[in-house]
Design an enzyme around this catalytic site. Structure first.
Site, PDB file in Angstrom:
ATOM      1  N   LYS A  13      25.679  31.961  21.013  1.00  0.00           N
ATOM      2  CA  LYS A  13      26.527  31.037  21.784  1.00  0.00           C
ATOM      3  C   LYS A  13      27.077  31.713  23.043  1.00  0.00           C
ATOM      4  O   LYS A  13      27.006  31.161  24.138  1.00  0.00           O
ATOM      5  CB  LYS A  13      27.698  30.512  20.930  1.00  0.00           C
ATOM      6  CG  LYS A  13      27.264  29.805  19.657  1.00  0.00           C
ATOM      7  CD  LYS A  13      28.434  29.320  18.841  1.00  0.00           C
ATOM      8  CE  LYS A  13      29.318  30.386  18.247  1.00  0.00           C
ATOM      9  NZ  LYS A  13      28.672  31.264  17.267  1.00  0.00           N
ATOM     10  N   ARG A  88      35.403  23.996  15.515  1.00  0.00           N
ATOM     11  CA  ARG A  88      34.831  24.706  14.366  1.00  0.00           C
ATOM     12  C   ARG A  88      35.189  24.045  13.044  1.00  0.00           C
ATOM     13  O   ARG A  88      34.771  24.529  11.988  1.00  0.00           O
ATOM     14  CB  ARG A  88      35.432  26.110  14.356  1.00  0.00           C
ATOM     15  CG  ARG A  88      34.452  27.218  14.576  1.00  0.00           C
ATOM     16  CD  ARG A  88      35.277  28.474  14.696  1.00  0.00           C
ATOM     17  NE  ARG A  88      34.525  29.628  14.400  1.00  0.00           N
ATOM     18  CZ  ARG A  88      34.089  30.466  15.345  1.00  0.00           C
ATOM     19  NH1 ARG A  88      34.309  30.230  16.609  1.00  0.00           N
ATOM     20  NH2 ARG A  88      33.444  31.542  14.994  1.00  0.00           N
ATOM     21  N   ARG A 127      24.747  44.186  17.872  1.00  0.00           N
ATOM     22  CA  ARG A 127      25.413  43.703  19.093  1.00  0.00           C
ATOM     23  C   ARG A 127      26.455  44.717  19.580  1.00  0.00           C
ATOM     24  O   ARG A 127      27.100  45.399  18.798  1.00  0.00           O
ATOM     25  CB  ARG A 127      26.138  42.377  18.824  1.00  0.00           C
ATOM     26  CG  ARG A 127      26.925  41.925  20.050  1.00  0.00           C
ATOM     27  CD  ARG A 127      27.514  40.569  19.889  1.00  0.00           C
ATOM     28  NE  ARG A 127      28.400  40.488  18.752  1.00  0.00           N
ATOM     29  CZ  ARG A 127      28.888  39.345  18.305  1.00  0.00           C
ATOM     30  NH1 ARG A 127      28.578  38.213  18.881  1.00  0.00           N
ATOM     31  NH2 ARG A 127      29.680  39.348  17.253  1.00  0.00           N
ATOM     32  N   ARG A 162      32.531  45.163  17.915  1.00  0.00           N
ATOM     33  CA  ARG A 162      33.723  44.388  17.553  1.00  0.00           C
ATOM     34  C   ARG A 162      34.212  44.742  16.153  1.00  0.00           C
ATOM     35  O   ARG A 162      33.435  45.177  15.312  1.00  0.00           O
ATOM     36  CB  ARG A 162      33.375  42.887  17.603  1.00  0.00           C
ATOM     37  CG  ARG A 162      33.603  42.284  18.943  1.00  0.00           C
ATOM     38  CD  ARG A 162      33.045  40.903  19.107  1.00  0.00           C
ATOM     39  NE  ARG A 162      33.185  39.969  17.993  1.00  0.00           N
ATOM     40  CZ  ARG A 162      32.725  38.711  18.027  1.00  0.00           C
ATOM     41  NH1 ARG A 162      32.127  38.258  19.105  1.00  0.00           N
ATOM     42  NH2 ARG A 162      32.882  37.924  16.986  1.00  0.00           N
ATOM     43  N   ARG A 173      32.067  35.458   7.500  1.00  0.00           N
ATOM     44  CA  ARG A 173      32.008  34.544   8.664  1.00  0.00           C
ATOM     45  C   ARG A 173      30.884  33.523   8.489  1.00  0.00           C
ATOM     46  O   ARG A 173      31.035  32.352   8.829  1.00  0.00           O
ATOM     47  CB  ARG A 173      31.810  35.349   9.960  1.00  0.00           C
ATOM     48  CG  ARG A 173      33.094  36.067  10.385  1.00  0.00           C
ATOM     49  CD  ARG A 173      32.839  37.160  11.405  1.00  0.00           C
ATOM     50  NE  ARG A 173      32.194  36.699  12.605  1.00  0.00           N
ATOM     51  CZ  ARG A 173      31.459  37.467  13.413  1.00  0.00           C
ATOM     52  NH1 ARG A 173      31.276  38.745  13.129  1.00  0.00           N
ATOM     53  NH2 ARG A 173      30.921  36.971  14.499  1.00  0.00           N
TER      54      ARG A 173
HETATM   55  P1  AP5 Z   1      26.068  36.344  20.810  1.00  0.00           P
HETATM   56  O1  AP5 Z   1      25.721  35.596  22.055  1.00  0.00           O
HETATM   57  O2  AP5 Z   1      27.170  37.356  20.873  1.00  0.00           O
HETATM   58  O3  AP5 Z   1      26.307  35.320  19.580  1.00  0.00           O
HETATM   59  P2  AP5 Z   1      27.530  34.362  19.266  1.00  0.00           P
HETATM   60  O4  AP5 Z   1      26.943  33.126  18.658  1.00  0.00           O
HETATM   61  O5  AP5 Z   1      28.389  34.185  20.482  1.00  0.00           O
HETATM   62  O6  AP5 Z   1      28.251  35.224  18.137  1.00  0.00           O
HETATM   63  P3  AP5 Z   1      29.779  35.481  17.824  1.00  0.00           P
HETATM   64  O7  AP5 Z   1      29.806  36.560  16.768  1.00  0.00           O
HETATM   65  O8  AP5 Z   1      30.579  35.744  19.055  1.00  0.00           O
HETATM   66  O9  AP5 Z   1      30.185  34.138  17.218  1.00  0.00           O
HETATM   67  P4  AP5 Z   1      31.340  33.842  16.285  1.00  0.00           P
HETATM   68  O10 AP5 Z   1      31.277  32.367  16.329  1.00  0.00           O
HETATM   69  O11 AP5 Z   1      31.328  34.412  14.928  1.00  0.00           O
HETATM   70  O12 AP5 Z   1      32.568  34.627  16.945  1.00  0.00           O
HETATM   71  P5  AP5 Z   1      33.792  34.151  17.801  1.00  0.00           P
HETATM   72  O13 AP5 Z   1      34.051  35.203  18.797  1.00  0.00           O
HETATM   73  O14 AP5 Z   1      33.624  32.736  18.261  1.00  0.00           O
HETATM   74  O15 AP5 Z   1      24.713  37.031  20.299  1.00  0.00           O
HETATM   75  C1  AP5 Z   1      24.702  37.899  19.183  1.00  0.00           C
HETATM   76  C2  AP5 Z   1      23.746  39.079  19.446  1.00  0.00           C
HETATM   77  O16 AP5 Z   1      22.422  38.584  19.527  1.00  0.00           O
HETATM   78  C3  AP5 Z   1      24.006  39.821  20.783  1.00  0.00           C
HETATM   79  O17 AP5 Z   1      23.766  41.199  20.593  1.00  0.00           O
HETATM   80  C4  AP5 Z   1      22.981  39.226  21.739  1.00  0.00           C
HETATM   81  O18 AP5 Z   1      22.598  40.154  22.767  1.00  0.00           O
HETATM   82  C5  AP5 Z   1      21.825  38.895  20.803  1.00  0.00           C
HETATM   83  N1  AP5 Z   1      21.098  37.714  21.202  1.00  0.00           N
HETATM   84  C6  AP5 Z   1      21.638  36.502  21.562  1.00  0.00           C
HETATM   85  N2  AP5 Z   1      20.664  35.633  21.855  1.00  0.00           N
HETATM   86  C7  AP5 Z   1      19.475  36.299  21.665  1.00  0.00           C
HETATM   87  C8  AP5 Z   1      18.113  35.937  21.773  1.00  0.00           C
HETATM   88  N3  AP5 Z   1      17.751  34.706  22.160  1.00  0.00           N
HETATM   89  N4  AP5 Z   1      17.179  36.862  21.473  1.00  0.00           N
HETATM   90  C9  AP5 Z   1      17.524  38.114  21.075  1.00  0.00           C
HETATM   91  N5  AP5 Z   1      18.822  38.522  20.967  1.00  0.00           N
HETATM   92  C10 AP5 Z   1      19.773  37.631  21.247  1.00  0.00           C
HETATM   93  O19 AP5 Z   1      34.951  34.113  16.718  1.00  0.00           O
HETATM   94  C11 AP5 Z   1      35.496  35.292  16.136  1.00  0.00           C
HETATM   95  C12 AP5 Z   1      36.653  34.915  15.204  1.00  0.00           C
HETATM   96  O20 AP5 Z   1      37.700  34.251  15.959  1.00  0.00           O
HETATM   97  C13 AP5 Z   1      36.318  33.926  14.087  1.00  0.00           C
HETATM   98  O21 AP5 Z   1      35.791  34.583  12.959  1.00  0.00           O
HETATM   99  C14 AP5 Z   1      37.703  33.296  13.816  1.00  0.00           C
HETATM  100  O22 AP5 Z   1      38.512  34.142  13.045  1.00  0.00           O
HETATM  101  C15 AP5 Z   1      38.301  33.202  15.203  1.00  0.00           C
HETATM  102  N6  AP5 Z   1      38.032  31.919  15.881  1.00  0.00           N
HETATM  103  C16 AP5 Z   1      37.329  31.751  17.053  1.00  0.00           C
HETATM  104  N7  AP5 Z   1      37.278  30.447  17.374  1.00  0.00           N
HETATM  105  C17 AP5 Z   1      37.962  29.780  16.412  1.00  0.00           C
HETATM  106  C18 AP5 Z   1      38.238  28.397  16.186  1.00  0.00           C
HETATM  107  N8  AP5 Z   1      37.791  27.433  17.025  1.00  0.00           N
HETATM  108  N9  AP5 Z   1      38.959  28.065  15.078  1.00  0.00           N
HETATM  109  C19 AP5 Z   1      39.413  29.001  14.229  1.00  0.00           C
HETATM  110  N10 AP5 Z   1      39.182  30.326  14.376  1.00  0.00           N
HETATM  111  C20 AP5 Z   1      38.458  30.711  15.457  1.00  0.00           C
END
Ligand code: AP5
Length: 216
Positions: A13, A88, A127, A162, A173
Protein backbone atom coordinates in the site's frame (compact mmCIF):
# COMPACT_ATOMS: atom_id res chain seq x y z
CA UNK A 1 -7.63 11.18 -7.52
CA UNK A 2 -9.50 10.20 -4.33
CA UNK A 3 -8.80 6.58 -3.57
CA UNK A 4 -8.55 4.06 -0.76
CA UNK A 5 -5.87 1.35 -0.85
CA UNK A 6 -6.94 -1.87 0.87
CA UNK A 7 -4.56 -4.75 1.43
CA UNK A 8 -2.92 -6.86 4.11
CA UNK A 9 0.18 -5.60 5.95
CA UNK A 10 3.03 -5.72 3.44
CA UNK A 11 0.73 -5.88 0.39
CA UNK A 12 2.47 -2.76 -0.95
CA UNK A 13 0.00 0.00 0.00
CA UNK A 14 2.71 2.49 1.01
CA UNK A 15 4.85 1.73 -2.06
CA UNK A 16 1.96 2.20 -4.50
CA UNK A 17 0.57 5.25 -2.66
CA UNK A 18 3.93 7.07 -3.01
CA UNK A 19 4.02 6.30 -6.74
CA UNK A 20 0.44 7.51 -7.30
CA UNK A 21 1.12 10.66 -5.30
CA UNK A 22 4.11 11.44 -7.53
CA UNK A 23 1.87 10.92 -10.57
CA UNK A 24 -0.59 13.78 -9.94
CA UNK A 25 0.20 15.38 -6.58
CA UNK A 26 -2.66 13.71 -4.70
CA UNK A 27 -1.75 13.62 -1.01
CA UNK A 28 -0.56 10.30 0.43
CA UNK A 29 -2.22 9.82 3.82
CA UNK A 30 -0.85 6.83 5.73
CA UNK A 31 -2.46 6.45 9.16
CA UNK A 32 0.45 4.16 10.13
CA UNK A 33 3.03 6.86 9.24
CA UNK A 34 1.06 9.55 11.11
CA UNK A 35 0.81 7.31 14.19
CA UNK A 36 4.53 6.41 14.10
CA UNK A 37 5.36 10.14 14.03
CA UNK A 38 3.04 10.77 16.99
CA UNK A 39 4.78 7.97 18.91
CA UNK A 40 8.21 9.35 18.01
CA UNK A 41 7.21 12.86 19.12
CA UNK A 42 5.77 11.54 22.40
CA UNK A 43 2.38 13.24 21.91
CA UNK A 44 -0.70 12.25 23.92
CA UNK A 45 -2.05 10.38 20.87
CA UNK A 46 1.32 8.67 20.35
CA UNK A 47 1.44 7.54 23.99
CA UNK A 48 -2.05 6.03 23.71
CA UNK A 49 -1.36 4.36 20.33
CA UNK A 50 2.08 2.89 21.11
CA UNK A 51 1.04 -0.22 23.07
CA UNK A 52 -1.51 -1.26 20.42
CA UNK A 53 0.97 -0.81 17.58
CA UNK A 54 3.73 -2.76 19.31
CA UNK A 55 1.39 -5.73 19.69
CA UNK A 56 0.12 -5.51 16.09
CA UNK A 57 -3.40 -4.59 17.26
CA UNK A 58 -5.57 -1.82 15.84
CA UNK A 59 -5.53 1.56 17.56
CA UNK A 60 -9.09 2.34 18.82
CA UNK A 61 -11.40 3.84 16.18
CA UNK A 62 -12.11 7.07 18.11
CA UNK A 63 -8.39 8.03 18.11
CA UNK A 64 -8.05 7.29 14.39
CA UNK A 65 -11.23 9.04 13.28
CA UNK A 66 -10.30 12.42 14.80
CA UNK A 67 -6.84 12.17 13.29
CA UNK A 68 -8.12 11.37 9.78
CA UNK A 69 -10.86 13.99 9.86
CA UNK A 70 -8.32 16.68 10.80
CA UNK A 71 -5.99 15.58 7.99
CA UNK A 72 -8.69 15.35 5.31
CA UNK A 73 -9.90 18.85 6.13
CA UNK A 74 -6.46 20.32 5.37
CA UNK A 75 -6.21 22.46 2.24
CA UNK A 76 -3.73 20.23 0.34
CA UNK A 77 -6.29 17.38 0.26
CA UNK A 78 -8.39 19.41 -2.16
CA UNK A 79 -5.94 18.18 -4.86
CA UNK A 80 -6.99 14.60 -4.10
CA UNK A 81 -5.80 11.97 -1.63
CA UNK A 82 -4.68 8.37 -1.40
CA UNK A 83 -5.75 6.72 1.85
CA UNK A 84 -3.23 4.04 2.92
CA UNK A 85 -4.23 1.99 5.98
CA UNK A 86 -7.61 3.67 6.48
CA UNK A 87 -10.39 2.59 6.74
CA UNK A 88 -9.53 -0.63 8.54
CA UNK A 89 -12.81 -1.51 10.25
CA UNK A 90 -16.47 -1.34 9.22
CA UNK A 91 -16.94 1.54 11.73
CA UNK A 92 -14.07 3.46 10.09
CA UNK A 93 -15.56 2.88 6.61
CA UNK A 94 -18.93 4.22 7.78
CA UNK A 95 -17.26 7.23 9.41
CA UNK A 96 -15.34 7.93 6.20
CA UNK A 97 -18.53 7.84 4.18
CA UNK A 98 -20.19 10.34 6.56
CA UNK A 99 -17.17 12.62 6.52
CA UNK A 100 -16.92 12.64 2.72
CA UNK A 101 -20.64 13.37 2.50
CA UNK A 102 -20.13 16.38 4.84
CA UNK A 103 -17.22 17.54 2.65
CA UNK A 104 -19.38 17.10 -0.48
CA UNK A 105 -16.97 14.69 -2.19
CA UNK A 106 -16.83 10.98 -3.03
CA UNK A 107 -14.25 8.26 -3.66
CA UNK A 108 -13.16 7.45 -7.23
CA UNK A 109 -11.93 3.92 -6.50
CA UNK A 110 -11.17 1.45 -3.70
CA UNK A 111 -8.17 -0.64 -4.72
CA UNK A 112 -7.76 -4.10 -3.22
CA UNK A 113 -4.10 -5.19 -3.42
CA UNK A 114 -4.40 -8.96 -3.34
CA UNK A 115 -1.05 -10.58 -2.44
CA UNK A 116 -0.43 -14.19 -1.27
CA UNK A 117 0.52 -14.58 2.41
CA UNK A 118 3.94 -16.21 1.82
CA UNK A 119 4.95 -13.23 -0.35
CA UNK A 120 3.76 -10.85 2.39
CA UNK A 121 5.83 -12.49 5.14
CA UNK A 122 8.90 -12.45 2.90
CA UNK A 123 8.38 -8.75 2.03
CA UNK A 124 7.80 -7.62 5.61
CA UNK A 125 10.83 -9.35 7.05
CA UNK A 126 13.04 -7.77 4.36
CA UNK A 127 11.48 -4.26 4.36
CA UNK A 128 13.41 -1.21 5.54
CA UNK A 129 12.03 2.34 5.93
CA UNK A 130 13.72 5.75 5.83
CA UNK A 131 13.82 7.22 9.37
CA UNK A 132 13.28 10.80 8.14
CA UNK A 133 9.64 11.59 9.11
CA UNK A 134 9.15 13.79 6.05
CA UNK A 135 10.53 11.13 3.65
CA UNK A 136 9.71 7.60 4.91
CA UNK A 137 10.79 6.07 1.59
CA UNK A 138 10.19 2.31 1.59
CA UNK A 139 13.03 -0.11 0.75
CA UNK A 140 13.48 -3.84 0.55
CA UNK A 141 16.84 -5.49 1.05
CA UNK A 142 16.08 -7.88 -1.85
CA UNK A 143 14.00 -5.91 -4.35
CA UNK A 144 14.89 -2.25 -3.69
CA UNK A 145 17.95 -1.87 -1.46
CA UNK A 146 19.05 1.40 0.19
CA UNK A 147 22.67 2.62 -0.18
CA UNK A 148 25.39 0.10 0.78
CA UNK A 149 25.89 1.95 4.11
CA UNK A 150 22.15 1.69 4.89
CA UNK A 151 21.06 5.23 3.97
CA UNK A 152 18.04 6.56 2.07
CA UNK A 153 18.79 7.19 -1.61
CA UNK A 154 16.44 10.21 -1.58
CA UNK A 155 17.44 12.13 1.58
CA UNK A 156 20.50 10.35 3.07
CA UNK A 157 18.91 9.58 6.47
CA UNK A 158 19.51 6.14 8.00
CA UNK A 159 17.16 3.40 6.85
CA UNK A 160 15.69 1.32 9.69
CA UNK A 161 13.53 -1.72 10.44
CA UNK A 162 10.13 -0.88 12.02
CA UNK A 163 9.32 -1.98 15.60
CA UNK A 164 6.34 -4.05 14.36
CA UNK A 165 8.43 -6.16 11.94
CA UNK A 166 9.12 -9.05 14.33
CA UNK A 167 7.62 -12.30 13.03
CA UNK A 168 5.13 -12.77 15.94
CA UNK A 169 3.86 -9.20 15.52
CA UNK A 170 3.56 -9.67 11.74
CA UNK A 171 1.41 -12.78 12.35
CA UNK A 172 -0.84 -10.85 14.76
CA UNK A 173 -1.19 -7.99 12.21
CA UNK A 174 -2.23 -10.52 9.54
CA UNK A 175 -4.77 -12.11 11.93
CA UNK A 176 -6.24 -8.67 12.73
CA UNK A 177 -6.37 -7.88 8.99
CA UNK A 178 -8.37 -11.06 8.24
CA UNK A 179 -10.78 -10.48 11.14
CA UNK A 180 -11.35 -6.74 11.00
CA UNK A 181 -10.26 -5.31 7.64
CA UNK A 182 -10.88 -7.96 4.97
CA UNK A 183 -14.72 -7.64 5.43
CA UNK A 184 -14.32 -4.19 3.82
CA UNK A 185 -13.58 -5.91 0.49
CA UNK A 186 -17.17 -7.17 0.22
CA UNK A 187 -18.56 -3.94 1.61
CA UNK A 188 -16.89 -1.87 -1.12
CA UNK A 189 -17.59 -4.52 -3.79
CA UNK A 190 -21.31 -3.94 -3.16
CA UNK A 191 -20.86 -0.19 -3.77
CA UNK A 192 -19.29 -0.86 -7.19
CA UNK A 193 -16.12 1.04 -6.17
CA UNK A 194 -13.87 -2.01 -5.66
CA UNK A 195 -11.00 -2.63 -8.07
CA UNK A 196 -9.00 -5.86 -7.52
CA UNK A 197 -5.31 -5.87 -8.48
CA UNK A 198 -3.29 -9.09 -8.43
CA UNK A 199 -0.20 -8.11 -10.44
CA UNK A 200 3.19 -8.85 -8.90
CA UNK A 201 5.14 -5.74 -9.98
CA UNK A 202 4.65 -2.16 -8.76
CA UNK A 203 4.83 -0.70 -12.31
CA UNK A 204 2.01 -2.94 -13.51
CA UNK A 205 -0.04 -2.19 -10.40
CA UNK A 206 0.28 1.57 -10.90
CA UNK A 207 -0.66 1.23 -14.60
CA UNK A 208 -3.73 -0.86 -13.76
CA UNK A 209 -4.92 1.62 -11.13
CA UNK A 210 -4.49 4.53 -13.56
CA UNK A 211 -6.46 2.53 -16.13
CA UNK A 212 -9.14 1.88 -13.52
CA UNK A 213 -9.33 5.62 -12.91
CA UNK A 214 -9.62 6.25 -16.63
CA UNK A 215 -6.31 8.20 -16.66
CA UNK A 216 -4.51 6.07 -19.25
P1 AP5 B 1 4.85 -1.65 1.75
O1 AP5 B 1 4.54 -0.75 0.61
O2 AP5 B 1 5.61 -1.09 2.91
O3 AP5 B 1 3.51 -2.41 2.27
P2 AP5 B 1 2.29 -1.86 3.12
O4 AP5 B 1 1.07 -2.55 2.58
O5 AP5 B 1 2.28 -0.36 3.12
O6 AP5 B 1 2.67 -2.47 4.54
P3 AP5 B 1 2.54 -1.89 6.00
O7 AP5 B 1 3.27 -2.86 6.90
O8 AP5 B 1 2.96 -0.46 6.09
O9 AP5 B 1 1.03 -2.00 6.23
P4 AP5 B 1 0.28 -2.07 7.54
O10 AP5 B 1 -1.09 -1.91 7.02
O11 AP5 B 1 0.47 -3.25 8.40
O12 AP5 B 1 0.96 -0.93 8.43
P5 AP5 B 1 0.51 0.52 8.82
O13 AP5 B 1 1.71 1.36 8.84
O14 AP5 B 1 -0.68 0.96 8.02
O15 AP5 B 1 5.62 -2.92 1.14
C1 AP5 B 1 6.15 -3.93 1.97
C2 AP5 B 1 7.52 -4.39 1.43
O16 AP5 B 1 7.33 -5.02 0.18
C3 AP5 B 1 8.52 -3.24 1.18
O17 AP5 B 1 9.82 -3.68 1.51
C4 AP5 B 1 8.41 -2.97 -0.32
O18 AP5 B 1 9.63 -2.45 -0.87
C5 AP5 B 1 8.07 -4.35 -0.86
N1 AP5 B 1 7.20 -4.31 -2.01
C6 AP5 B 1 6.04 -3.57 -2.13
N2 AP5 B 1 5.48 -3.79 -3.33
C7 AP5 B 1 6.29 -4.69 -3.98
C8 AP5 B 1 6.24 -5.33 -5.24
N3 AP5 B 1 5.25 -5.08 -6.10
N4 AP5 B 1 7.21 -6.21 -5.55
C9 AP5 B 1 8.22 -6.48 -4.69
N5 AP5 B 1 8.33 -5.88 -3.47
C10 AP5 B 1 7.38 -5.01 -3.12
O19 AP5 B 1 -0.04 0.30 10.30
C11 AP5 B 1 0.82 0.00 11.39
C12 AP5 B 1 0.00 -0.07 12.68
O20 AP5 B 1 -0.63 1.22 12.93
C13 AP5 B 1 -1.17 -1.05 12.69
O21 AP5 B 1 -0.75 -2.35 13.05
C14 AP5 B 1 -2.10 -0.42 13.74
O22 AP5 B 1 -1.66 -0.69 15.05
C15 AP5 B 1 -1.94 1.06 13.48
N6 AP5 B 1 -2.92 1.61 12.52
C16 AP5 B 1 -2.64 2.18 11.31
N7 AP5 B 1 -3.78 2.56 10.70
C17 AP5 B 1 -4.79 2.24 11.54
C18 AP5 B 1 -6.21 2.37 11.46
N8 AP5 B 1 -6.82 2.91 10.37
N9 AP5 B 1 -6.95 1.91 12.50
C19 AP5 B 1 -6.38 1.37 13.59
N10 AP5 B 1 -5.04 1.21 13.73
C20 AP5 B 1 -4.26 1.64 12.72
Amino acid sequence: MRIVLLGAPGAGKGTIAKRLSEYDGSVHISTGDILRNEVKNGTELGKRAKAYMEKGELVPDELILNMVETRLREKDCEKGFILDGFPRTIAQAEALENLLRKLGIGLDLVVNLDVPEDVIIERLTTRRTCSNPSCQEIYNVKFKPPSPDGRCLKCGWPVIQRDDEKEEVIRERLKVYHEKTSPLIDLYRKTGLLFDVRSPGSDEIVSKILEGLGKK
